[in-house]
Design a protein around this motif. Structure first.
Motif, PDB file in Angstrom:
ATOM      1  N   THR A   1       5.051  -0.370   3.648  1.00 25.92           N
ATOM      2  CA  THR A   1       4.344  -1.646   3.752  1.00 25.92           C
ATOM      3  C   THR A   1       5.106  -2.730   3.012  1.00 25.92           C
ATOM      4  O   THR A   1       5.591  -2.522   1.904  1.00 25.92           O
ATOM      5  CB  THR A   1       2.927  -1.529   3.146  1.00 25.92           C
ATOM      6  OG1 THR A   1       2.242  -0.473   3.811  1.00 25.92           O
ATOM      7  CG2 THR A   1       2.154  -2.826   3.316  1.00 25.92           C
TER       8      THR A   1
ATOM      9  N   ASP B   1       7.807   3.500  -4.966  1.00 25.00           N
ATOM     10  CA  ASP B   1       7.107   4.783  -5.019  1.00 25.00           C
ATOM     11  C   ASP B   1       5.614   4.685  -4.752  1.00 25.00           C
ATOM     12  O   ASP B   1       5.123   5.214  -3.781  1.00 25.00           O
ATOM     13  CB  ASP B   1       7.363   5.469  -6.360  1.00 25.00           C
ATOM     14  CG  ASP B   1       7.045   4.561  -7.552  1.00 25.00           C
ATOM     15  OD1 ASP B   1       6.517   3.466  -7.356  1.00 25.00           O
ATOM     16  OD2 ASP B   1       7.342   4.983  -8.689  1.00 25.00           O
ATOM     17  N   ALA B   2       4.871   4.016  -5.594  1.00 22.34           N
ATOM     18  CA  ALA B   2       3.411   4.028  -5.522  1.00 22.34           C
ATOM     19  C   ALA B   2       2.851   2.710  -4.971  1.00 22.34           C
ATOM     20  O   ALA B   2       3.536   1.695  -4.985  1.00 22.34           O
ATOM     21  CB  ALA B   2       2.847   4.270  -6.920  1.00 22.34           C
ATOM     22  N   PRO B   3       1.616   2.749  -4.492  1.00 18.10           N
ATOM     23  CA  PRO B   3       0.972   1.501  -4.051  1.00 18.10           C
ATOM     24  C   PRO B   3       0.821   0.524  -5.222  1.00 18.10           C
ATOM     25  O   PRO B   3       0.616   0.935  -6.365  1.00 18.10           O
ATOM     26  CB  PRO B   3      -0.410   1.956  -3.567  1.00 18.10           C
ATOM     27  CG  PRO B   3      -0.330   3.423  -3.408  1.00 18.10           C
ATOM     28  CD  PRO B   3       0.761   3.907  -4.288  1.00 18.10           C
TER      29      PRO B   3
ATOM     30  N   THR C   1       0.792  -1.236   0.000  1.00 12.21           N
ATOM     31  CA  THR C   1       0.000   0.000   0.000  1.00 12.21           C
ATOM     32  C   THR C   1       0.818   1.276   0.000  1.00 12.21           C
ATOM     33  O   THR C   1       0.350   2.309  -0.448  1.00 12.21           O
ATOM     34  CB  THR C   1      -0.959   0.019   1.206  1.00 12.21           C
ATOM     35  OG1 THR C   1      -0.191  -0.142   2.390  1.00 12.21           O
ATOM     36  CG2 THR C   1      -1.981  -1.095   1.098  1.00 12.21           C
ATOM     37  N   ASP C   2       2.038   1.245   0.525  1.00 20.29           N
ATOM     38  CA  ASP C   2       2.904   2.436   0.508  1.00 20.29           C
ATOM     39  C   ASP C   2       4.361   1.995   0.585  1.00 20.29           C
ATOM     40  O   ASP C   2       4.660   0.804   0.601  1.00 20.29           O
ATOM     41  CB  ASP C   2       2.549   3.404   1.638  1.00 20.29           C
ATOM     42  CG  ASP C   2       2.655   2.780   3.023  1.00 20.29           C
ATOM     43  OD1 ASP C   2       3.537   1.925   3.247  1.00 20.29           O
ATOM     44  OD2 ASP C   2       1.856   3.145   3.900  1.00 20.29           O
TER      45      ASP C   2
END
Length: 144
Positions: free
Chosen positions: A103, A120-122, A99-100
């Protein structure tokens, strides 16, 4: 004292050679060379200050001359890659959501399941990822 100086210099050279043999890096080889030259100097002069100067000068010259060669040899040794580094650049599937950036999820790359963090992104389960790097036992991945 003068008559013992050749033995003192030779003893010092042997001591430095033993220290050199016990270490994995070059740390005292220059002193072995310097002490050997100082021992030879005792043949020509009984002056301890001159013998000491020969020791210091020869040790310093040996250090200056050999250090760049040693550094070049160290750089030329090829780095041995780990087995896991073959995964860098490979494409895999996400098994559990990431998720981030903090995580930790799971991915499957080349048939192996790994813990992974997003760069970088989920990233959600079922998406494709690319392995960017490895930190410890975790892959750092990005969406494809």
């Amino acid at each position: 004292m003068q008559e013992y100086m050749p033995f003192i210099w030779i003893g010092f050279a042997v001591l430095m050679a033993v220290c050199e043999a016990l270490t994995a890096q070059l740390v005292s080889i220059w002193f072995v060379i310097g002490a050997g030259c100082a021992a030879i100097t005792t043949i020509f002069t009984p002056s301890i200050p001159i013998q000491s100067a020969v020791f210091l000068i020869v040790s310093l010259i040996a250090l200056i001359v050999t250090r760049p060669i040693v550094n070049r040899l160290k750089k030329n040794k090829s780095r041995i890659n780990t087995n896991a580094e073959r995964l860098i650049g490979r494409i895999g599937d996400v098994l559990s959501d990431i998720t981030d950036a903090e995580t930790i999820g799971q991915v499957k790359v080349s048939g192996e399941v790994w813990s992974a963090k997003s760069s970088d992104a989920p990233i959600t389960k079922g998406e494709k990822i690319k392995v960017l790097s490895i930190e410890g036992v975790k892959l750092i991945v990005e969406k494809v």
